[in-house]
Scaffold this motif. Sequence first.
Motif, PDB file in Angstrom:
ATOM      1  N   SER A 138       0.631  -1.116  -0.157  1.00 38.94           N
ATOM      2  CA  SER A 138      -0.248  -0.581   0.409  1.00 38.94           C
ATOM      3  C   SER A 138       0.873   1.800  -0.187  1.00 38.94           C
ATOM      4  O   SER A 138       0.486   2.222  -0.374  1.00 38.94           O
ATOM      5  CB  SER A 138      -1.183  -0.076   0.698  1.00 38.94           C
ATOM      6  N   LEU A 139       1.960   1.454   0.472  1.00 37.38           N
ATOM      7  CA  LEU A 139       3.114   2.162   0.660  1.00 37.38           C
ATOM      8  C   LEU A 139       3.207   2.682  -0.305  1.00 37.38           C
ATOM      9  O   LEU A 139       3.374   3.446  -1.118  1.00 37.38           O
ATOM     10  CB  LEU A 139       3.508   1.900   1.339  1.00 37.38           C
ATOM     11  N   ARG A 140       3.650   1.208  -1.335  1.00 38.04           N
ATOM     12  CA  ARG A 140       4.369   1.735  -2.845  1.00 38.04           C
ATOM     13  C   ARG A 140       3.655   2.233  -3.738  1.00 38.04           C
ATOM     14  O   ARG A 140       3.337   3.250  -4.824  1.00 38.04           O
ATOM     15  CB  ARG A 140       5.257   0.365  -3.751  1.00 38.04           C
ATOM     16  N   MET A 141       2.186   1.897  -3.624  1.00 38.30           N
ATOM     17  CA  MET A 141       1.144   2.219  -4.072  1.00 38.30           C
ATOM     18  C   MET A 141       1.022   3.602  -3.947  1.00 38.30           C
ATOM     19  O   MET A 141       0.523   5.099  -4.880  1.00 38.30           O
ATOM     20  CB  MET A 141      -0.765   1.702  -4.123  1.00 38.30           C
ATOM     21  N   LEU A 142       0.568   4.014  -2.656  1.00 37.39           N
ATOM     22  CA  LEU A 142       0.874   5.970  -2.575  1.00 37.39           C
ATOM     23  C   LEU A 142       1.914   6.626  -2.712  1.00 37.39           C
ATOM     24  O   LEU A 142       1.402   7.947  -3.604  1.00 37.39           O
ATOM     25  CB  LEU A 142       0.814   5.736  -1.041  1.00 37.39           C
TER      26      LEU A 142
ATOM     27  N   ALA B 219       7.808  10.105   2.635  1.00 42.33           N
ATOM     28  CA  ALA B 219       8.519   8.837   3.009  1.00 42.33           C
ATOM     29  C   ALA B 219       7.729   7.601   3.610  1.00 42.33           C
ATOM     30  O   ALA B 219       6.268   8.076   3.837  1.00 42.33           O
ATOM     31  CB  ALA B 219       9.491   9.018   4.638  1.00 42.33           C
ATOM     32  N   GLY B 220       8.043   6.410   3.312  1.00 45.75           N
ATOM     33  CA  GLY B 220       6.753   5.288   3.655  1.00 45.75           C
ATOM     34  C   GLY B 220       7.288   4.431   4.504  1.00 45.75           C
ATOM     35  O   GLY B 220       8.745   4.366   4.366  1.00 45.75           O
ATOM     36  N   PHE B 221       6.759   4.851   6.029  1.00 44.51           N
ATOM     37  CA  PHE B 221       7.425   3.767   7.598  1.00 44.51           C
ATOM     38  C   PHE B 221       6.395   2.725   7.433  1.00 44.51           C
ATOM     39  O   PHE B 221       5.307   2.575   7.207  1.00 44.51           O
ATOM     40  CB  PHE B 221       7.704   4.293   8.750  1.00 44.51           C
TER      41      PHE B 221
ATOM     42  N   GLY C  83      13.465   0.376  -0.532  1.00 38.95           N
ATOM     43  CA  GLY C  83      13.374   0.566  -1.734  1.00 38.95           C
ATOM     44  C   GLY C  83      13.808   2.811  -1.189  1.00 38.95           C
ATOM     45  O   GLY C  83      13.446   2.862  -0.296  1.00 38.95           O
ATOM     46  N   ASP C  84      13.226   2.645  -2.074  1.00 37.20           N
ATOM     47  CA  ASP C  84      13.708   4.664  -2.785  1.00 37.20           C
ATOM     48  C   ASP C  84      12.930   4.957  -1.920  1.00 37.20           C
ATOM     49  O   ASP C  84      11.087   5.013  -1.850  1.00 37.20           O
ATOM     50  CB  ASP C  84      13.235   5.328  -3.343  1.00 37.20           C
ATOM     51  N   GLY C  85      13.102   5.548  -0.230  1.00 33.81           N
ATOM     52  CA  GLY C  85      11.751   6.999   0.053  1.00 33.81           C
ATOM     53  C   GLY C  85      10.963   5.334   1.246  1.00 33.81           C
ATOM     54  O   GLY C  85       9.723   5.679   1.891  1.00 33.81           O
ATOM     55  N   LEU C  86      12.079   4.085   1.291  1.00 31.70           N
ATOM     56  CA  LEU C  86      10.925   3.893   2.358  1.00 31.70           C
ATOM     57  C   LEU C  86      11.327   2.594   3.186  1.00 31.70           C
ATOM     58  O   LEU C  86      12.957   2.295   2.919  1.00 31.70           O
ATOM     59  CB  LEU C  86       9.774   2.012   1.342  1.00 31.70           C
TER      60      LEU C  86
END
Length: 415
Positions: A370-374, A384-386, A398-401
């Motif tokens: 879901s974070l990648r989708m967003l 950023a996504g955590f 991955g980049d930003g995650l």
Amino acid sequence: MRQAVDYLPRRAAELVLEALTDTRVVIINGARQTGKSTLAERCLVDRPDAVKRYLDDPRTRASATADPVAFLDAPGTMLIDEVQRVPELWLAIKHAVDRDPRPGRFLLTGSARLLGLSELPDALPGRSETVELFPLSQGEILGASDGFIDAAFAEGSSLRVEPSDVRRKDYIDLASRGGYPEALRRHAPRRRAQFFKSYLDDIMSRDIHQVADIQRRSDMRRLIAALAAQSGGLLNYSRLSSDLGIPVTTTREYVALLEVVYLVRIIPAWSANATARAIATPKLVFNDSGLAAHLLAGVTNDAATGGLIETFVLGELTRQLTWSQTIARLHHYRDRDGYEVDAVLEDDAGRIVAIEVKAAETIRTDDFRSLRMLQRRLGERFHAGFVLYCGDQQLPFGDGLSCLPISALWTTIRT
């Protein structure tokens, strides 16, 4: 002055002291038993001319009701504790600060969302500031940093945290303990359970009674239990109504009352043009995970544990937002395609920090789905996504995650 046992410094103190320097009326608002009175008293230690009035004293309450104007006459700051008990004071306070606009005239505390009470007149635009006080954060309990939100927006995925020795069982224990000061003082589970039972009784007999006349308290208690079982889930009024046999209109009114007295919190859904398939249903969480755990005593399935851990994390984020230097809002995201993100933090610049919560000690690539989708849909807005989980390591995905131990919420240093 009332002395607190084993007092833990509150981050809200800095907010109150700052507001008293430039605002006429400062309100400390929050749930019962969060330490509002003690905080207010400590904020006035360096003001020798301060006057303190406690409206839980029948004589003081009678005086305030009989002559509100004379009651408010004081040379320095006046602390009025539990101000919602005498609604007649509100107009008198407004009149007093209009005549004498000095900052720091009144420091008020209340156990309900004062400006939402029907008995109180218009708010004090430009004259007042409200500081919300929640149960203790983990950083306040442990003397840790509580700086995750500021660091996440400042550093994004470059944020670095130390390995954690906290494990899944420890997180469940922390969530079950909650943050009410009195509950923390009670180490025996039976004694803590007694506190939570008494707390709910007080909420029903005092706080809710001040706000509305509940005809069937048994329905309200059944609703509270049902909400605890789905804390961290979507708030479906129709399903609740059907399950409990309570009219939908009554269910909505009761949930609103529980939010007024700070028992629960409604987290709105987040959407943007880039995510047009988002659904608008809000999420409901208990303001204290310990109280939710008490209501779920004996329920040990994975769904209940996952909901408890999510309630715990969302509670920590909610507390941090009251004092973080970053001005941000907390939402959740879910769409018709099955993508969901537990917490979406958006700052004033429109940047997004997205957070998923997992009650597991291991992480899979699919946990970032879901974070990648967003991230794809938002592009540069996605800061950023955590994934916050019960493991011990920070790992890139991955980049930003990246994944982080849940303890990063309180051990990360504010930047």
